[in-house]
Design an enzyme around this catalytic site. Structure first.
Site, PDB file in Angstrom:
ATOM      1  N   LYS A 124       3.979  -1.833  16.150  1.00 37.63           N
ATOM      2  CA  LYS A 124       4.158  -2.837  15.122  1.00 37.63           C
ATOM      3  C   LYS A 124       4.690  -4.119  15.421  1.00 37.63           C
ATOM      4  CE  LYS A 124       2.948   0.726  11.648  1.00 37.63           C
ATOM      5  NZ  LYS A 124       3.426   1.692  10.645  1.00 37.63           N
ATOM      6  N   GLN A 180       8.826   2.419   7.410  1.00 39.74           N
ATOM      7  CA  GLN A 180       8.142   3.511   8.158  1.00 39.74           C
ATOM      8  C   GLN A 180       8.353   5.055   7.547  1.00 39.74           C
ATOM      9  OE1 GLN A 180       5.837   3.016  10.882  1.00 39.74           O
ATOM     10  NE2 GLN A 180       5.375   5.221  10.768  1.00 39.74           N
ATOM     11  N   ASP A 195       1.717  -2.633   3.012  1.00 37.31           N
ATOM     12  CA  ASP A 195       1.128  -1.324   3.059  1.00 37.31           C
ATOM     13  C   ASP A 195       0.424  -0.881   2.090  1.00 37.31           C
ATOM     14  OD1 ASP A 195       1.577   0.054   5.517  1.00 37.31           O
ATOM     15  OD2 ASP A 195       3.479   0.991   4.949  1.00 37.31           O
TER      16      ASP A 195
END
Ligand code: NDP
Length: 298
Positions: free
Chosen positions: A54, A98, A121
């Site tokens: 990422k 994460q 997200d």
């Protein structure tokens, strides 16, 4: 019949390229780069690989990447303090924590602490609610990537019968909401669904997000269906594949003989997730700066 292969890798590369162009335009207009902060707690090797990927993709798109690696022993309070700091930082447009987090840290509390306008997200309850009622917000990256692939393959989804297998908050539920918003007729199947093959056989569109290798068989599909396989499952190692082969939730070879189009694993849905994350971050940056993105290619 042999299905067309839906090339998610190529689509994602195109999306990343368009994000890069728009990110350069943003930097020129706003006088700063769009920024994504990624937080990794602990040493989980798979998570470390995702975080590295990422960060690299963020830089390649011409955006600023802020990586925060915290030890596994980090307390929930320390993590929440970092999130508060990122929420307040004007250089940070998107925040991604994460998952999974180490035991002892409440994932829901952490997600709830992220400012919804930086929740790229799309996991915050505000954004889940916005998707449910059809308001602008942030949509989880994997299902949004699946919708893009479906619209690219099929055009208008109005009136299509869609079956989503899986009802997680990360994939299945938002996928169903997106399909509903696109005017498909949507069924959500799960582990308690009766006669799953018969339910799947109704579908013009099948999205499989189960996490069970090759569970969905070719003879479950209606001829001409379009199949999106979200599953990523690693099989036991063999002599030919010492690390274990990666397969989806759909028995690919069987399905390719019946479907009109199908995503491969790997190279289908997987590459879309990071591309959409970059897209969401750039959308967040434009909103924060009060600027209008030119065109609607993203
Ligand atoms: P979850 O484990 O959270 O959800 C799985 C869903 O599948 C559940 O709703 C479960 O039903 C359902 N299910 C399990 N067994 C069956 C069965 N026998 N029949 C019908 N339904 C069943 O997984 P996720 O949604 O997080 O992920 C699904 C898959 O997608 C995984 O393989 C994951 O690795 C992959 N994935 C890929 C991503 C990417 O490409 N970038 C990103 C995210 C996920 P119930 O609710 O009843 O238990």
């Amino acid at each position: 019949m042999s299905a067309a292969v839906i090339d998610g890798k190529a689509f994602a590369a195109g999306l990343r390229q368009r994000v890069g162009v728009a990110a350069a335009a943003f930097a020129a207009q706003a006088g700063r780069k769009a920024g994504l902060a990624v937080v990794l707690v602990g040493e989980d090797p798979a998570s470390a690989v995702y975080v590295r990927a990422k960060g690299k993709a963020t830089l390649e798109a011409g955006m600023a990447s802020f990586e925060h690696r915290l030890p596994a022993a980090t307390s929930e309070a320390e993590l929440l303090a970092l999130i508060a700091q990122l929420n307040a930082d004007p250089a940070v447009d998107g925040i991604l924590v994460q998952l999974p987090l180490p035991a002892g840290i409440d994932e829901q509390a952490v997600i709830a602490a992220i400012a919804p306008d930086k929740d790229v997200d799309g996991f915050h309850i505000d954004n889940a609610g916005r998707l449910a009622v059809g308001q602008e917000g942030f949509v989880p990256c994997t299902p949004l990537g699946c919708l893009m692939l479906l619209q690219d393959a099929l055009g208008d989804l109005s009136g299509k019968e869609a079956v989503v297998i899986g009802r997680s908050n990360i994939v299945g539920k938002p996928m169903a909401q997106l399909l509903l918003n696109a005017n498909a007729t949507v069924t959500i199947a799960h582990s308690r669904t009766a006669d799953l093959p018969a339910v799947v056989r109704r579908a013009d569109i099948v999205v499989a997000a189960v996490g069970r290798p090759e569970m969905i068989r070719g003879d479950w599909l209606k001829p001409g269906a379009v199949v999106i396989d979200v599953g990523i499952n690693r099989l036991a190692p063999t002599d030919d594949a010492p690390k274990g082969r990666l397969v989806g939730d759909v028995a690919y070879d069987e399905a390719a003989g019946v479907a009109a189009a199908i995503t491969p694993v790997p190279g289908g849905v997987g590459p879309m997730t990071i591309a959409v994350l970059l897209r969401n971050t750039l959308v967040a940056a434009y909103r924060h700066a009060g600027l209008q993105m030119e065109g609607d290619a993203l």
